[in-house]
Design an enzyme around this catalytic site. Structure first.
Site, PDB file in Angstrom:
ATOM      1  CE  LYS A   1      47.598  32.761 -39.580  1.00  0.00           C
ATOM      2  NZ  LYS A   1      47.127  31.399 -39.826  1.00  0.00           N
TER       3      LYS A   1
ATOM      4  CD  GLN B   1      44.257  29.788 -41.410  1.00  0.00           C
ATOM      5  OE1 GLN B   1      45.173  30.595 -41.548  1.00  0.00           O
ATOM      6  NE2 GLN B   1      43.956  29.255 -40.236  1.00  0.00           N
TER       7      GLN B   1
ATOM      8  CG  ASP C   1      51.402  27.024 -40.080  1.00  0.00           C
ATOM      9  OD1 ASP C   1      51.532  27.813 -39.131  1.00  0.00           O
ATOM     10  OD2 ASP C   1      50.311  26.771 -40.622  1.00  0.00           O
TER      11      ASP C   1
END
Ligand code: NAP
Length: 293
Positions: free
Chosen positions: A49, A93, A116
């Site tokens: 990322k 994450q 997200d």
């Protein structure tokens, strides 16, 4: 049969974002990537990322709290990122270490920075067809793959296998939306569904997201269907250096010849998720800039 190549489609989205970001005068969009602990898979995902953000010209901030961080301290860290005007998107994450409550942490992220798309408000905005929301990266990637492969869902029967909050449910809601490219008739299947093959055989577009290696076999697929295989499963394979191979939820070799189009695993949905995360970050930047003007 045509392969839907996620690597090629993701690369074009990344190239488009790079052009758009290079045209921005002043501050660039910034994503904060929070990784707790040293889980090897998480290290590699966050690195990918970070690298993609740099390729596009986005700022990224890597925050690496120790594995022992307390829930309240992680919440404080999120609060600080929420309040920081230079941060547009926040990604924590997953998975978090067991002592942390992931759901509470995801809900702590300000919805306008929730790139997200896991916050309940953003899931609700999909149901309300509110375009200001952030769609979780995997279902957003599925829709983008379909659109860019020329698959119009209007009037089609889409069967989604799996009802998770991060893939199955949002994918079904997106296909159901009353707008161009969507407007499908949608069936959602799960572990309580009776006579699954009868339903999957009705699918014009079959989206498999159950996490069961090669579960979807040829007898479950209508000839000429479009098949999107979201699954990523490890199957023991002594011939591989790693001792395993990656496979999807679809038995590719028997199903692919039947289909009009199909995504491979790896190289289908997987590469799209990082591209969609970057797209969401640029969207967050623009929406926040407009809000503060
Ligand atoms: P999940 O949270 O475990 O959900 C699985 C869903 O499948 C559940 O709704 C479950 O039903 C259903 N299911 C399980 N076994 C079934 C069966 N035998 N028949 C019918 N339905 C069944 O999984 P997920 O997070 O959605 O992920 C699904 C797969 O996609 C995994 O392989 C994951 O690794 C992969 N994935 C890939 C990406 C990507 O970037 N390509 C991203 C995310 C996930 P119940 O609700 O009844 O339990």
């Amino acid at each position: 049969m045509e392969l839907i190549d996620g690597n090629v489609i993701a690369a074009s989205i990344i190239a488009e974002l790079k052009t758009a970001v290079s045209a921005l005068a002043g501050r660039k969009p910034c994503i904060a990537l929070v990784r707790v602990g040293e889980d090897p898979a998480s290290i590699s995902y966050v690195r990918k990322k970070e690298k993609t953000a740099a390729d596009i010209g986005l700022e990224s901030r890597i925050i690496l709290p120790p594995v022992s961080i307390a829930q309240t301290d992680l919440e404080k860290l999120i609060d600080d990122l929420n309040a920081d005007p230079a941060v547009d998107g926040i990604l924590v994450q997953s998975p978090l270490p067991k002592h942390l409550d992931e759901r509470t942490i995801f809900r702590r992220i300000a919805p306008e920075k929730d790139v997200d798309g896991f916050h309940p408000l953003n899931l609700g905005k999909i149901a309300q067809e509110d375009p200001t929301g952030f769609v979780a990266c995997t279902p957003a990637g599925i829709m983008e793959l379909l659109a860019r492969s020329g698959v119009d869902l209007a009037g089609k029967h889409v069967v989604v296998l799996g009802r998770s909050l991060i893939v199955g449910k949002p994918a079904a809601l997106l296909a159901l939306q009353k707008k161009a490219g969507a407007n499908a008739t949608v069936t959602i299947c799960h572990s309580g569904t009776r006579d699954l093959p009868t339903l999957t055989r009705q699918a014009d577009v079959l989206i498999a997201a159950i996490g069961r290696a090669e579960f979807v076999t040829a007898d479950m697929v209508k000839p000429g269907a479009v098949v999107i295989d979201v699954g990523i499963n490890r199957v023991a394979d002594a011939s591989k250096k790693t001792g395993y191979r990656l496979t999807g939820d679809v038995h590719f070799s028997s199903v692919a010849p039947l289909t009009e189009k199909i995504t491979p695993v790896p190289g289908g949905v997987g590469p799209m998720t990082v591209a969609m995360l970057m797209q969401n970050t640029v969207k967050a930047f623009h929406q926040r800039s407009r809000a503060t003007r």
